[in-house]
Design a protein around this motif. Sequence first.
Motif, PDB file in Angstrom:
ATOM      1  N   PHE A 202       0.838  -1.193   0.000  1.00 22.73           N
ATOM      2  CA  PHE A 202       0.000   0.000   0.000  1.00 22.73           C
ATOM      3  C   PHE A 202       0.880   1.253   0.000  1.00 22.73           C
ATOM      4  O   PHE A 202       0.628   2.216  -0.733  1.00 22.73           O
ATOM      5  CB  PHE A 202      -0.929   0.005   1.218  1.00 22.73           C
ATOM      6  N   VAL A 203       1.928   1.249   0.808  1.00 24.25           N
ATOM      7  CA  VAL A 203       2.872   2.371   0.852  1.00 24.25           C
ATOM      8  C   VAL A 203       4.156   1.966   0.132  1.00 24.25           C
ATOM      9  O   VAL A 203       4.797   0.978   0.485  1.00 24.25           O
ATOM     10  CB  VAL A 203       3.204   2.773   2.304  1.00 24.25           C
ATOM     11  N   ILE A 204       4.511   2.738  -0.897  1.00 20.47           N
ATOM     12  CA  ILE A 204       5.706   2.448  -1.692  1.00 20.47           C
ATOM     13  C   ILE A 204       6.708   3.587  -1.482  1.00 20.47           C
ATOM     14  O   ILE A 204       6.446   4.728  -1.862  1.00 20.47           O
ATOM     15  CB  ILE A 204       5.358   2.317  -3.185  1.00 20.47           C
ATOM     16  N   PRO A 205       7.865   3.315  -0.859  1.00 24.70           N
ATOM     17  CA  PRO A 205       8.830   4.381  -0.588  1.00 24.70           C
ATOM     18  C   PRO A 205       9.827   4.571  -1.722  1.00 24.70           C
ATOM     19  O   PRO A 205      10.257   3.620  -2.368  1.00 24.70           O
ATOM     20  CB  PRO A 205       9.545   3.871   0.665  1.00 24.70           C
ATOM     21  N   ILE A 206      10.183   5.821  -1.985  1.00 24.88           N
ATOM     22  CA  ILE A 206      11.336   6.157  -2.819  1.00 24.88           C
ATOM     23  C   ILE A 206      12.338   6.785  -1.854  1.00 24.88           C
ATOM     24  O   ILE A 206      12.178   7.923  -1.436  1.00 24.88           O
ATOM     25  CB  ILE A 206      10.973   7.120  -3.958  1.00 24.88           C
ATOM     26  N   ILE A 284      -1.829   8.508  -4.121  1.00 25.14           N
ATOM     27  CA  ILE A 284      -1.425   9.735  -3.436  1.00 25.14           C
ATOM     28  C   ILE A 284       0.095   9.742  -3.299  1.00 25.14           C
ATOM     29  O   ILE A 284       0.698   8.746  -2.890  1.00 25.14           O
ATOM     30  CB  ILE A 284      -2.073   9.843  -2.037  1.00 25.14           C
ATOM     31  N   VAL A 285       0.709  10.852  -3.676  1.00 29.59           N
ATOM     32  CA  VAL A 285       2.153  11.033  -3.495  1.00 29.59           C
ATOM     33  C   VAL A 285       2.372  11.994  -2.335  1.00 29.59           C
ATOM     34  O   VAL A 285       1.843  13.108  -2.337  1.00 29.59           O
ATOM     35  CB  VAL A 285       2.829  11.583  -4.763  1.00 29.59           C
ATOM     36  N   LEU A 286       3.144  11.555  -1.333  1.00 30.63           N
ATOM     37  CA  LEU A 286       3.571  12.412  -0.229  1.00 30.63           C
ATOM     38  C   LEU A 286       5.061  12.672  -0.437  1.00 30.63           C
ATOM     39  O   LEU A 286       5.896  11.793  -0.225  1.00 30.63           O
ATOM     40  CB  LEU A 286       3.311  11.732   1.118  1.00 30.63           C
ATOM     41  N   GLN A 309      -9.369  -1.674  -2.732  1.00 32.44           N
ATOM     42  CA  GLN A 309      -8.166  -2.481  -2.963  1.00 32.44           C
ATOM     43  C   GLN A 309      -7.417  -1.982  -4.206  1.00 32.44           C
ATOM     44  O   GLN A 309      -8.025  -1.685  -5.225  1.00 32.44           O
ATOM     45  CB  GLN A 309      -8.540  -3.946  -3.144  1.00 32.44           C
ATOM     46  N   GLY A 310      -6.100  -1.902  -4.094  1.00 30.49           N
ATOM     47  CA  GLY A 310      -5.283  -1.432  -5.206  1.00 30.49           C
ATOM     48  C   GLY A 310      -4.875   0.019  -5.082  1.00 30.49           C
ATOM     49  O   GLY A 310      -4.061   0.513  -5.862  1.00 30.49           O
ATOM     50  N   SER A 311      -5.437   0.726  -4.094  1.00 25.47           N
ATOM     51  CA  SER A 311      -5.020   2.101  -3.840  1.00 25.47           C
ATOM     52  C   SER A 311      -3.569   2.113  -3.355  1.00 25.47           C
ATOM     53  O   SER A 311      -3.118   1.179  -2.696  1.00 25.47           O
ATOM     54  CB  SER A 311      -5.926   2.761  -2.800  1.00 25.47           C
ATOM     55  N   LYS A 312      -2.837   3.190  -3.675  1.00 30.50           N
ATOM     56  CA  LYS A 312      -1.411   3.246  -3.336  1.00 30.50           C
ATOM     57  C   LYS A 312      -1.026   4.637  -2.821  1.00 30.50           C
ATOM     58  O   LYS A 312      -1.609   5.646  -3.200  1.00 30.50           O
ATOM     59  CB  LYS A 312      -0.550   2.950  -4.570  1.00 30.50           C
ATOM     60  N   ILE A 313       0.010   4.630  -1.981  1.00 31.02           N
ATOM     61  CA  ILE A 313       0.647   5.873  -1.549  1.00 31.02           C
ATOM     62  C   ILE A 313       2.133   5.763  -1.851  1.00 31.02           C
ATOM     63  O   ILE A 313       2.788   4.788  -1.479  1.00 31.02           O
ATOM     64  CB  ILE A 313       0.437   6.119  -0.044  1.00 31.02           C
ATOM     65  N   GLY A 327       4.857   1.980   7.408  1.00 29.30           N
ATOM     66  CA  GLY A 327       4.465   0.603   7.096  1.00 29.30           C
ATOM     67  C   GLY A 327       4.853   0.133   5.717  1.00 29.30           C
ATOM     68  O   GLY A 327       4.235  -0.779   5.165  1.00 29.30           O
ATOM     69  N   ALA A 328       5.884   0.753   5.122  1.00 25.76           N
ATOM     70  CA  ALA A 328       6.309   0.346   3.772  1.00 25.76           C
ATOM     71  C   ALA A 328       7.103  -0.948   3.842  1.00 25.76           C
ATOM     72  O   ALA A 328       7.809  -1.188   4.820  1.00 25.76           O
ATOM     73  CB  ALA A 328       7.161   1.456   3.151  1.00 25.76           C
TER      74      ALA A 328
END
Length: 328
Positions: A202-206, A284-286, A309-313, A327-328
Amino acid sequence: MPFLEALSTIGEVFVSKLIDFFLDKLASSDLLEFATEKQVREEIQMLENELKQIRRVLDDAEERQLKEQQVKDWLIDLQNLAFDLEDVLDEFATEIGRRNLMMERRGSSSKRSRFSIPNPFNDVLFNRDIMSKIRDLTSKLKDLEPQRNKLELRMTDCERPTRLEQRLQPTSLEIENHVYGRDKDKQTILDLILKSDDERNFVIPILGMGGIGKTTLAQLVYNDASIQHHFHLKAWACVSDYFDVLRITKEILQSITAVSCNDNDLNIVQEKLQKELSGKKFLIVLDDVWNENYHEWTILQSPFKTRTQGSKIIVTTRNHGVSSTMGA
């Protein structure tokens, strides 16, 4: 030169970390206590002032080097001078160590007196040599100034800005259409977004140090054509180190609705955001997150709990602790 060699192996150039390192060294108590000669102190001060001026433009330069070869060339020239500067600091460290050893052998226990033992011959030679090298380095750094001005690099404070208002925040819009060297990274993130509905993603970090192009990469993903039809809603919010839950929530809501939100009650704003997100798949991009406070993150994500389901941050951050907290 382990510090420089470790950083110079990376594809991009990250001189800001080197300059921060050198400024700390130049301001260290040992060095200032050792450099008692007035002329040496004056040369150190001029070098320090020049480094501080250069440091103010490095955040912008390191971000722009991905797209502008002239900026990267200037950073490479600066990095080459950094090797020479580290040599000079090594000489200081060696001389300080030598004098410490002399003091130990003479049985001195006073830290203050260890640099005051007369050694006229060595002092004169060392001071003359080190002043010449520092003066030469300062001159070479000044020679980079015309090119620096030509590049029109944006200036910031020497230290990282501490409030959102202190710097121009990146937006979701790409500055240029072509960015080289990020295709593989971009595809990796697109695969996580488009091909995995696993809640663990759900949370994808860069994640990476300043100037590596985290925001640029997020912009490329956010504006990719494959994203446009995959999500019902998209939102971009610049967070910075001032983690104001109300402000960030309003920014997400305004990004989705394109309508200004004047409410200052967090509960009302979050209810409005939850209503907009309900039953929809969102992205959503933070951008530029520093906060590691789990409680504040829990409050911020309250409107996301009923997500489809499938939503991403996507989160861009320099801090691994932020990634873990979210929680990434």
